[in-house]
Design a protein around this motif. Structure first.
Motif, PDB file in Angstrom:
ATOM      1  N   ILE A   1       0.866  -1.169   0.000  1.00  0.00           N
ATOM      2  CA  ILE A   1       0.000   0.000   0.000  1.00  0.00           C
ATOM      3  C   ILE A   1       0.910   1.228   0.000  1.00  0.00           C
ATOM      4  CG2 ILE A   1      -1.821   1.257   1.201  1.00  0.00           C
ATOM      5  CD1 ILE A   1      -2.704  -1.503   0.318  1.00  0.00           C
ATOM      6  N   VAL A   2       0.628   2.179  -0.859  1.00  0.00           N
ATOM      7  CA  VAL A   2       1.397   3.432  -0.872  1.00  0.00           C
ATOM      8  C   VAL A   2       0.490   4.547  -0.367  1.00  0.00           C
ATOM      9  CG1 VAL A   2       2.576   5.151  -2.294  1.00  0.00           C
ATOM     10  CG2 VAL A   2       2.881   2.715  -2.773  1.00  0.00           C
ATOM     11  N   LEU A   3       0.881   5.166   0.750  1.00  0.00           N
ATOM     12  CA  LEU A   3       0.165   6.308   1.313  1.00  0.00           C
ATOM     13  C   LEU A   3       0.951   7.562   0.958  1.00  0.00           C
ATOM     14  CD1 LEU A   3      -0.582   4.959   4.922  1.00  0.00           C
ATOM     15  CD2 LEU A   3      -1.981   4.697   2.844  1.00  0.00           C
ATOM     16  N   CYS A   4       0.344   8.443   0.179  1.00  0.00           N
ATOM     17  CA  CYS A   4       1.069   9.617  -0.298  1.00  0.00           C
ATOM     18  C   CYS A   4       0.329  10.911   0.037  1.00  0.00           C
ATOM     19  CB  CYS A   4       1.285   9.523  -1.809  1.00  0.00           C
ATOM     20  SG  CYS A   4       2.363  10.795  -2.486  1.00  0.00           S
ATOM     21  N   ASP A   5       1.036  11.829   0.662  1.00  0.00           N
ATOM     22  CA  ASP A   5       0.517  13.154   0.996  1.00  0.00           C
ATOM     23  C   ASP A   5       0.663  14.036  -0.238  1.00  0.00           C
ATOM     24  OD1 ASP A   5      -0.011  15.693   1.983  1.00  0.00           O
ATOM     25  OD2 ASP A   5       1.004  15.341   3.890  1.00  0.00           O
ATOM     26  N   ARG A   6      -0.423  14.201  -0.996  1.00  0.00           N
ATOM     27  CA  ARG A   6      -0.530  14.979  -2.233  1.00  0.00           C
ATOM     28  C   ARG A   6      -0.029  14.191  -3.454  1.00  0.00           C
ATOM     29  NH1 ARG A   6      -2.409  19.688  -0.859  1.00  0.00           N
ATOM     30  NH2 ARG A   6      -1.608  20.990   0.831  1.00  0.00           N
TER      31      ARG A   6
END
Length: 216
Positions: free
Chosen positions: A91-96
Motif C-alpha cells: 500500500i502506498v500512502l502519499c501526501d498529495r
C-alpha cells in the motif's frame, strides 16, 4: 498482486498528515505492508526540488517554472519510490499527488488545466491513485490552523505557497471541489471540520471496503 495507491489531498492545515499517520498505524496493526511518502519530495532528488519550490525567498519564481518543478519532483518520486512499492504489492500512502498540481497550479495560478494535466501525465506515466481522500476545509479555518501551528502571526516561517494571498487559496479550494465533481468514483470527499477520530473513522471504513474488494 499490485498494491494500492492511496493519496491524501486538501489545503494546508486540513489534517492530511495526521490522517495519514493514523492510517499507517492501522496498517501496521493489521500487518499490512505499506510505505508512507509525500509530495513534493519522497526521494533525495525530489526533496531537493521541494526545497527550491517552498523557499519563501524564491518569490521571483514564474508560474511555468513552478508547474515544471512539481512535475519533475513527481517524475522521480513515481519511478524511484511509488511504482516499485506498488509492484511489490504494498500500500502506498502519499501526501498529495497530481490533484494538488491541478488545484494549486491550475486553478490557483490560472495555468491551463489541460496543460497541467498533460505535463503530469508525462511525469507520472499515467499513474492514477486507486483512492484519494480529499479533506475539505474553509480557507479561514485553514489559515487559523497554520497560525496556531506556527505559534505566531503569518511570517517568513510559512513557506512560499502558504504565504500566497487568501484569494489564491480560495481558488485552490474551489479547484479541489471541481476535481471532486469530475472524479467522484475515485475521490472520497470528507469534512475537515470534524474531530480527528470522526474523520479517521470515515476514512478507515472506506479504505477497509476498498482493500477487501482489491483482495477478492
Amino acid at each position: 498482486m499490485k498494491g494500492l495507491f492511496i493519496t491524501f489531498e486538501g489545503p494546508d492545515g486540513s489534517g492530511k498528515s495526521t490522517q495519514i499517520k493514523k492510517l499507517a498505524q492501522y496498517l501496521t496493526e493489521m500487518n499490512i505492508k505499506y510505505i508512507q511518502t509525500r509530495e513534493p519530495g519522497g526521494t533525495v532528488i525530489s526533496d531537493k526540488i521541494r526545497a527550491i519550490l517552498l523557499d519563501p525567498e524564491h518569490q521571483e519564481m514564474i508560474n511555468e517554472t513552478e508547474v515544471l518543478l512539481y512535475a519533475a519532483s513527481r517524475a522521480q518520486h513515481v519511478r524511484e519510490k511509488i511504482m516499485p512499492a506498488l509492484a511489490e504489492g504494498k500500500i502506498v500512502l502519499c501526501d498529495r499527488f497530481v490533484d494538488a498540481s491541478v488545484a494549486y497550479q491550475g486553478y490557483g495560478l490560472g495555468i491551463s488545466i489541460d496543460q497541467v494535466k498533460a505535463i503530469n501525465e508525462f511525469a507520472t506515466g499515467g499513474l492514477v491513485p486507486d483512492r484519494s481522500y480529499m479533506i475539505d476545509l474553509p480557507v479561514e479555518e485553514s489559515r487559523r490552523r497554520l497560525i496556531a501551528r506556527q505559534g505566531q502571526e503569518f511570517s517568513v516561517d510559512l513557506d512560499r505557497i502558504e504565504q500566497k494571498k487568501q484569494s489564491y487559496h480560495e481558488a485552490v479550494r474551489q479547484g479541489f471541489h471541481e476535481i471532486y465533481n469530475k472524479e467522484q468514483s475515485r475521490i472520497c470527499l470528507v469534512d475537515g471540520n470534524q474531530s480527528i477520530d470522526s474523520l479517521f473513522s470515515l476514512i478507515k471504513s472506506d479504505f477497509t471496503l476498498l482493500f477487501r474488494k482489491h483482495n477478492q
